[in-house]
Structures are given as C-alpha cells and as structure tokens.
Scaffold this motif. Structure first.
Motif, PDB file in Angstrom:
ATOM      1  N   ARG A 362      42.920  64.929   9.613  1.00 18.78           N
ATOM      2  CA  ARG A 362      44.264  64.338   9.527  1.00 18.78           C
ATOM      3  C   ARG A 362      44.377  63.276  10.620  1.00 18.78           C
ATOM      4  O   ARG A 362      44.538  63.591  11.800  1.00 18.78           O
ATOM      5  N   ARG A 363      44.273  62.026  10.232  1.00 14.50           N
ATOM      6  CA  ARG A 363      44.183  60.962  11.224  1.00 14.50           C
ATOM      7  C   ARG A 363      44.662  59.632  10.647  1.00 14.50           C
ATOM      8  O   ARG A 363      44.775  59.472   9.432  1.00 14.50           O
ATOM      9  N   VAL A 364      44.922  58.675  11.561  1.00 11.86           N
ATOM     10  CA  VAL A 364      45.194  57.288  11.185  1.00 11.86           C
ATOM     11  C   VAL A 364      44.177  56.423  11.924  1.00 11.86           C
ATOM     12  O   VAL A 364      44.070  56.507  13.152  1.00 11.86           O
ATOM     13  N   GLU A 365      43.433  55.608  11.168  1.00  9.74           N
ATOM     14  CA  GLU A 365      42.356  54.798  11.750  1.00  9.74           C
ATOM     15  C   GLU A 365      42.730  53.326  11.816  1.00  9.74           C
ATOM     16  O   GLU A 365      43.370  52.795  10.906  1.00  9.74           O
ATOM     17  N   PHE A 366      42.270  52.672  12.891  1.00  5.64           N
ATOM     18  CA  PHE A 366      42.456  51.239  13.087  1.00  5.64           C
ATOM     19  C   PHE A 366      41.067  50.615  13.215  1.00  5.64           C
ATOM     20  O   PHE A 366      40.344  50.904  14.178  1.00  5.64           O
ATOM     21  N   THR A 367      40.695  49.779  12.270  1.00  7.73           N
ATOM     22  CA  THR A 367      39.366  49.163  12.254  1.00  7.73           C
ATOM     23  C   THR A 367      39.498  47.675  12.521  1.00  7.73           C
ATOM     24  O   THR A 367      40.359  46.998  11.945  1.00  7.73           O
ATOM     25  N   TYR A 368      38.615  47.152  13.387  1.00  8.65           N
ATOM     26  CA  TYR A 368      38.695  45.745  13.763  1.00  8.65           C
ATOM     27  C   TYR A 368      37.344  45.280  14.278  1.00  8.65           C
ATOM     28  O   TYR A 368      36.457  46.085  14.582  1.00  8.65           O
ATOM     29  N   GLN A 369      37.193  43.965  14.370  1.00  7.51           N
ATOM     30  CA  GLN A 369      35.970  43.359  14.890  1.00  7.51           C
ATOM     31  C   GLN A 369      36.187  42.935  16.339  1.00  7.51           C
ATOM     32  O   GLN A 369      37.255  42.425  16.702  1.00  7.51           O
ATOM     33  N   VAL A 370      35.152  43.135  17.159  1.00  4.86           N
ATOM     34  CA  VAL A 370      35.185  42.718  18.561  1.00  4.86           C
ATOM     35  C   VAL A 370      34.403  41.423  18.690  1.00  4.86           C
ATOM     36  O   VAL A 370      33.285  41.321  18.172  1.00  4.86           O
ATOM     37  N   PRO A 371      34.940  40.394  19.348  1.00  3.89           N
ATOM     38  CA  PRO A 371      34.170  39.155  19.533  1.00  3.89           C
ATOM     39  C   PRO A 371      32.829  39.435  20.193  1.00  3.89           C
ATOM     40  O   PRO A 371      32.709  40.292  21.072  1.00  3.89           O
ATOM     41  N   LEU A 372      31.793  38.716  19.750  1.00  6.20           N
ATOM     42  CA  LEU A 372      30.442  38.958  20.252  1.00  6.20           C
ATOM     43  C   LEU A 372      30.320  38.709  21.744  1.00  6.20           C
ATOM     44  O   LEU A 372      29.441  39.254  22.401  1.00  6.20           O
ATOM     45  N   ASP A 373      31.195  37.870  22.310  1.00  4.91           N
ATOM     46  CA  ASP A 373      31.092  37.576  23.741  1.00  4.91           C
ATOM     47  C   ASP A 373      31.944  38.520  24.584  1.00  4.91           C
ATOM     48  O   ASP A 373      32.061  38.336  25.790  1.00  4.91           O
ATOM     49  N   ALA A 374      32.551  39.534  23.962  1.00  6.96           N
ATOM     50  CA  ALA A 374      33.356  40.483  24.729  1.00  6.96           C
ATOM     51  C   ALA A 374      32.433  41.389  25.524  1.00  6.96           C
ATOM     52  O   ALA A 374      31.582  42.063  24.967  1.00  6.96           O
ATOM     53  N   ASP A 375      32.586  41.416  26.862  1.00 12.37           N
ATOM     54  CA  ASP A 375      31.678  42.222  27.691  1.00 12.37           C
ATOM     55  C   ASP A 375      32.362  43.415  28.336  1.00 12.37           C
ATOM     56  O   ASP A 375      31.741  44.168  29.088  1.00 12.37           O
ATOM     57  N   GLY A 376      33.635  43.608  28.052  1.00 15.08           N
ATOM     58  CA  GLY A 376      34.302  44.792  28.576  1.00 15.08           C
ATOM     59  C   GLY A 376      34.486  44.785  30.072  1.00 15.08           C
ATOM     60  O   GLY A 376      34.645  45.831  30.686  1.00 15.08           O
ATOM     61  N   ALA A 377      34.492  43.595  30.705  1.00 11.68           N
ATOM     62  CA  ALA A 377      34.556  43.542  32.153  1.00 11.68           C
ATOM     63  C   ALA A 377      35.903  44.002  32.698  1.00 11.68           C
ATOM     64  O   ALA A 377      35.992  44.492  33.809  1.00 11.68           O
ATOM     65  N   ALA A 378      36.975  43.858  31.919  1.00 13.35           N
ATOM     66  CA  ALA A 378      38.305  44.184  32.422  1.00 13.35           C
ATOM     67  C   ALA A 378      39.072  45.003  31.384  1.00 13.35           C
ATOM     68  O   ALA A 378      40.022  44.523  30.775  1.00 13.35           O
ATOM     69  N   PRO A 379      38.687  46.254  31.145  1.00 16.28           N
ATOM     70  CA  PRO A 379      39.400  47.058  30.152  1.00 16.28           C
ATOM     71  C   PRO A 379      40.812  47.364  30.614  1.00 16.28           C
ATOM     72  O   PRO A 379      41.077  47.506  31.810  1.00 16.28           O
ATOM     73  N   THR A 380      41.739  47.464  29.670  1.00 18.33           N
ATOM     74  CA  THR A 380      43.106  47.801  30.031  1.00 18.33           C
ATOM     75  C   THR A 380      43.176  49.254  30.489  1.00 18.33           C
ATOM     76  O   THR A 380      42.568  50.137  29.901  1.00 18.33           O
ATOM     77  N   GLN A 381      43.912  49.495  31.560  1.00 19.73           N
ATOM     78  CA  GLN A 381      44.008  50.841  32.115  1.00 19.73           C
ATOM     79  C   GLN A 381      45.201  51.613  31.590  1.00 19.73           C
ATOM     80  O   GLN A 381      45.360  52.788  31.894  1.00 19.73           O
ATOM     81  N   ASP A 382      46.076  50.956  30.804  1.00 22.56           N
ATOM     82  CA  ASP A 382      47.235  51.660  30.280  1.00 22.56           C
ATOM     83  C   ASP A 382      47.145  51.824  28.765  1.00 22.56           C
ATOM     84  O   ASP A 382      48.135  52.092  28.103  1.00 22.56           O
ATOM     85  N   GLY A 383      45.952  51.642  28.209  1.00 15.84           N
ATOM     86  CA  GLY A 383      45.750  51.848  26.789  1.00 15.84           C
ATOM     87  C   GLY A 383      45.142  53.217  26.529  1.00 15.84           C
ATOM     88  O   GLY A 383      45.282  54.147  27.335  1.00 15.84           O
ATOM     89  N   LEU A 384      44.452  53.355  25.414  1.00 20.15           N
ATOM     90  CA  LEU A 384      43.816  54.616  25.053  1.00 20.15           C
ATOM     91  C   LEU A 384      42.530  54.809  25.845  1.00 20.15           C
ATOM     92  O   LEU A 384      41.653  53.942  25.848  1.00 20.15           O
ATOM     93  N   ALA A 385      42.404  55.944  26.498  1.00 23.34           N
ATOM     94  CA  ALA A 385      41.230  56.179  27.341  1.00 23.34           C
ATOM     95  C   ALA A 385      39.943  56.164  26.534  1.00 23.34           C
ATOM     96  O   ALA A 385      38.906  55.675  27.002  1.00 23.34           O
ATOM     97  N   SER A 386      39.979  56.685  25.305  1.00 26.44           N
ATOM     98  CA  SER A 386      38.753  56.771  24.518  1.00 26.44           C
ATOM     99  C   SER A 386      38.245  55.408  24.076  1.00 26.44           C
ATOM    100  O   SER A 386      37.080  55.271  23.692  1.00 26.44           O
ATOM    101  N   ALA A 387      39.104  54.386  24.100  1.00 30.50           N
ATOM    102  CA  ALA A 387      38.731  53.075  23.568  1.00 30.50           C
ATOM    103  C   ALA A 387      38.463  52.042  24.650  1.00 30.50           C
ATOM    104  O   ALA A 387      38.294  50.863  24.344  1.00 30.50           O
ATOM    105  N   ARG A 388      38.425  52.444  25.899  1.00 29.18           N
ATOM    106  CA  ARG A 388      38.127  51.478  26.961  1.00 29.18           C
ATOM    107  C   ARG A 388      36.647  51.129  26.928  1.00 29.18           C
ATOM    108  O   ARG A 388      35.795  52.001  26.783  1.00 29.18           O
ATOM    109  N   ARG A 389      36.364  49.857  27.073  1.00 25.83           N
ATOM    110  CA  ARG A 389      34.981  49.384  27.019  1.00 25.83           C
ATOM    111  C   ARG A 389      34.425  49.303  28.440  1.00 25.83           C
ATOM    112  O   ARG A 389      35.034  48.694  29.324  1.00 25.83           O
TER     113      ARG A 389
END
Length: 536
Positions: A362-389
């Motif tokens: 029982r879930r709701v999924e959000f699917t999206y593409q990440v730009p190829l140059d995204a390096d995850g250097a500055a993940p947001t700290q107030d978002g979802l912990a499981s989705a931080r890069r």
C-alpha cells in the motif's frame, strides 16, 4: 622433449578473465602509467593517489576443494575515446591440483560515482570469446604456467560519463578501488606474441624451458561496436517506516507508505501525510533541480477487496498527492497520475509476514529522472531521509586490509573487514573460512534475519540477505542489484560455493552510501548475526 600442460591449467586462465572468473593483469606500461593526481571525479579529495601497479591475492576455485592462491596485478587502464583496455598480470602461486570450476565471482569494472557497471566486450565472430588476449582464436582455453606471470588484456566499453577512476570487483580478490584511467590516442601496442614458439596450439604441449615472459596474441575490438549491452546500471534501495527510495541509473522512485498517509479506505491525506508530501516535494526539487521536470505519481493497494475498488482508491490517492505537490513545486514541474490497484506488489502477500507485506504494497510512488550531471553534493536536509543523495569521491587504492571482527556460524568463520566508501556506494568485504578438516558448503540461510515485509528481490541470493542499518536515522540499506537489460537483474553480492578447509574466500556485498558524516554502520550478516563496522 616436450611436456603437456594440464587441461585444468589451460582452462583456468580463460575462466578468470570471462564473466565466470578472474581478472586480468596489465603489462609493464610504466610509460603510460599516470602520475599521482589529486582530484578525482568529484574534485573534492585532494590527497595524493597511489600509482599503478595495484596487487591483490585471492583464491581460485578448484574441484574437490583443493583451491589455489593466485596474485592479480593491475598495471594499466587506457581509454582511447571509444573503449577501455585493461591490462593485468596473473600469477598462480601454487600448483594446480585439479580442474578450475569457474565459480569465482564475476569480474566487474564499476564507476562508483555514476553507478555504471562495465563488462568485457565479446567477439561474436569467435564464439563469443572476450576481445583481448587469446591463444587460439575462438577457443576459451589458454595455457597456465605456475610460477610464471602471464600478462593479459581485456577490452570494455568506455564510461558514458567523464570518469577518471574505476573500481574492479570479483575474481575472488574482493575490491580494488581507485584504478586511474589513462587517456591515449591509441592503445599501447601489445608485445609481439611468442606463445606459439613454445607451446603447441593443438596439443598444448610446452617446451621444457620457457622464457621469462610469455606473450599471447591480442584481438582488440573493431571500431563502432554496439556496446550498450555491456553497460549495466546499479539499482539501490533505501528504506525506513515513512518512505523508501529506489535508484537505477538516472531514474529514481520514491515510495511513500500509504498507511502513514491515509486512513483505512480513505484518499484524503492526514495532517501528518500532508507534511510528508511537502518534505517529498523538497526532496524532488533538490534531486531533479530547480529547472523542474516530469513526475509520474502512481497509487498502489494490496489485493484485499474488489479489483475495481482498489483501482479507484489507488488513483484517488495518487491525485491527492499530486494536488499537494503542485502547491509546493509550481509550474516548473509537470505531473502524470495513475492508479494500478494491486497489480504491482513489492512484497509477496499470504505468507507468514502477510500483514507487513500488505502494508509494504500500500504505497504512493513518485518516479522521475535525475540529470546526469547531478552529483548529490548538497542534498536537502529537510526532505525525505531515504531519498538524500550521498556521492563522495572515488576511493583510493589501499593495501590488503585487516578484519575488524569475526562472526561464527555452523563451523564457518566470517571475517568482517572495514566498509569502504567509494563514490555513491559502500563496499563491504568479508572472508568466509572453513574451520573444519573437510570441505563444506557454507550455510547462509537468512530467513530468520529478513525484515518482515521486505521486497523479495532485495533479500534473496547468497549474500542478498545482507543489509546495513544506521540506528541514528532508522534507514536500512539493502544490497545493490545490477540491472543487466531486458528486465534481468543480479545481486551485487558474491556467491560462495564449497569452502576448502582452513582457507579464506573473499566476498563482496555493495550498498548505497550513507551521509558523509556517518563513520560506522550496523551490518546484518544473515545467519551470522549483526555487528557494527567502521567505514574507511
């Protein structure tokens, strides 16, 4: 007078350099070896890097458990703009007492920043044999000489991104990170072959006295090969009670657990769910980028109730989530919503963990593409912990490590080595050792250690039940899966077969990396239990 090389030895070297076995070695190549460089892919690590050659020892699987020690030396990795050429030196340190089984972990070259996995290119005109060093065209057999190092080449696709360091795994040697790529206009020419001067290609009979070095013919790939089938992607799965995130290449899927968001049979988000979706919106903006992009929102249910009702409920929940996302993200993002009812379960329902499995589905999924140059250097700290890069620099090569502890289960010792942070991943090396006087199969049953309701694809396989956990955040990181194309997957966790008595067999399990300030993780090692392991 001549002597005949054993058939086992002839096959051994070939198996090591195919998907079944060992890694290759590099010839000399000192002129092409790069000097130590301070800046890897992401540019943050300024330490001086070790230079080639890199050396590792491992065990080669032989029938009857009479395995032998071999040494793998990486001497060169060249990039000519289209392909990679890996050159290694391979040396058996003991006599071969039997037939090589070909059960060593497969060799992989990994870009630890992008998650791309490269495999050896194969020549369809020569029975699918790998391009590179051979003895007889199209024949997988090659002579092996105990005590005489053999230089070999293999060719791979060039990385799609601008990688400067790759990691080699498999072949029973565990992990060799930080292999520098040398850019060249043309590959260094292979030395003139002399193997046929000393070895009969029909009988494999060898002259009694061999030279200090045997050189074999080289078969490089022609230009313009289609290499797409030899480029694979690493798929990660990070989970906690609120949400899970799956990453594969440039695609990400965030799954919000519906029981945390909606009342039973309801499609209106609770107050807590509204804040969770807003946190998801902040994560999406950080991961996709301020330029925006397309997001597909899909609702799912378990299989209880009529299918038509489940279809409607799942669609209404997806639309409710969309309404909140639109408020947060604005016009730069576009949305598509779907309801798929119970058609795509993540966990198998009806088993002993039925309640947890249904909650997972029982879930709701959000699917999206990440730009190829995204390096995850500055993940947001107030978002979802499981989705931080979390993407660090490629790891440096290091000498043979020492285990930090040993776990014991059913006459098998599990030597646990420090985890290695390498780009966006954690590499956990372990050593299995038989403590009895007879060969045995390692009992790695993980049923009792699996978290109820876990997706089966992340808990099956010999080491697939391994996982790492951060008690401070509650996040659970599962073994990476490699997507090989056509919907096929394989665990990025080595398979262990028969263990000879007293010897250690290295194996590797790979996980998505945690935040850079995390210096220790709890390893759940299946039947062996759990232990806290430091991160290099």
């Amino acid at each position: 007078m001549t002597t005949r090389a054993p058939a086992a030895a002839a096959l051994a070297l070939s198996l090591l350099l195919t998907s079944c076995g060992l890694v290759e070695n590099l010839t000399g190549g000192n002129d092409a070896t790069p000097t130590a460089e301070p800046s890897p892919q992401t540019g943050a690590d300024q330490r001086e890097r070790p230079r080639l050659p890199f050396v590792r020892q491992g065990r080669m699987s032989i029938e009857g458990g009479n395995d032998v020690t071999f040494e793998l030396t990486i001497t060169n990795l060249e990039h000519n703009g289209e392909y990679l050429m890996l050159e290694v030196t391979h040396d058996y340190l003991e006599d071969l007492p039997g037939t090589v089984t070909g059960r060593n972990p497969p060799v992989r070259m990994v870009d630890p920043v992008s998650g791309e996995v490269l495999r050896f290119l194969r020549d369809s005109a020569n029975n699918g044999e790998p391009y590179g060093t051979h003895f007889v065209p199209g024949d997988p057999h090659m002579p092996t000489h105990e005590g005489l190092p053999t230089t070999l080449r293999r060719y791979l696709p060039a990385p799609t991104q601008d990688a400067r360091y790759l990691t080699l795994t498999g072949a029973g040697v565990g992990l060799i990170p930080g292999i520098p790529i040398t850019r060249v206009d043309e590959f260094t020419p292979a030395p003139e072959p002399n193997a046929h001067d000393y070895i009969d290609p029909e009988t494999f009979a060898q002259e009694p006295e061999l030279p200090d070095q045997i050189w074999y013919p080289d078969n490089p790939p022609p230009p313009d090969l289609d290499t797409s089938g030899d480029r694979h992607t690493m798929e990660s799965f990070v989970d906690n009670p609120t949400a899970s995130t799956t990453r594969s290449g440039d695609q990400e899927v965030i799954a919000l657990h519906a029981d945390e968001m909606f009342a039973f049979d309801a499609s209106t988000p609770t107050a807590e769910a509204a804040e969770t979706i807003r946190a998801c919106a902040r994560t999406l903006r950080a991961n996709i980028g301020p330029q925006g992009g397309e997001i597909t929102i899909v609702g799912h249910t378990d299989d209880r109730g009529p299918s038509a009702y489940n279809q409607t409920l799942s669609r209404e929940r997806a639309e409710a989530a969309r309404a909140l996302l639109e408020e947060e993200l604005g016009a730069e993002f576009t949305f598509t919503t779907e309801g798929r009812g119970s058609a795509e379960p993540l966990a198998a329902e009806g088993g002993p963990d039925d309640e947890q499995a249904r909650a997972r589905n029982r879930r709701v999924e959000f699917t999206y593409q990440v730009p190829l140059d995204a390096d995850g250097a500055a993940p947001t700290q107030d978002g979802l912990a499981s989705a931080r890069r979390h993407v660090a620099d490629p790891a440096h090569f290091f000498d043979d490590p020492e285990p930090v502890t040993t776990l014991i289960h059913n006459d098998v010792d599990l030597h646990v080595y420090p985890m290695v942070r390498d780009g966006a991943y954690l590499f956990q090396m372990v050593g299995f050792q038989n403590s009895t006087l007879s060969p045995l199969e390692a009992d790695l049953d993980v049923d009792e250690s699996v978290i109820p309701g876990s997706p089966a694809q992340y808990t099956e396989g010999t080491l697939g039940g391994f996982r790492v956990h951060n008690p401070d955040t509650g996040l659970v990181r599962y073994v990476i899966r490699i997507r090989t194309g056509d919907g096929a997957y394989e665990d990025f966790a080595d398979r262990i077969n028969e263990l000879a008595t007293g010897e250690q067999y290295l194996a590797l399990a790979v996980f998505p990396a945690p935040a850079p300030d995390v210096t220790e993780m709890t390893l759940h090692a299946g039947a062996f239990g759990e232990v806290d392991v430091p991160i290099r």
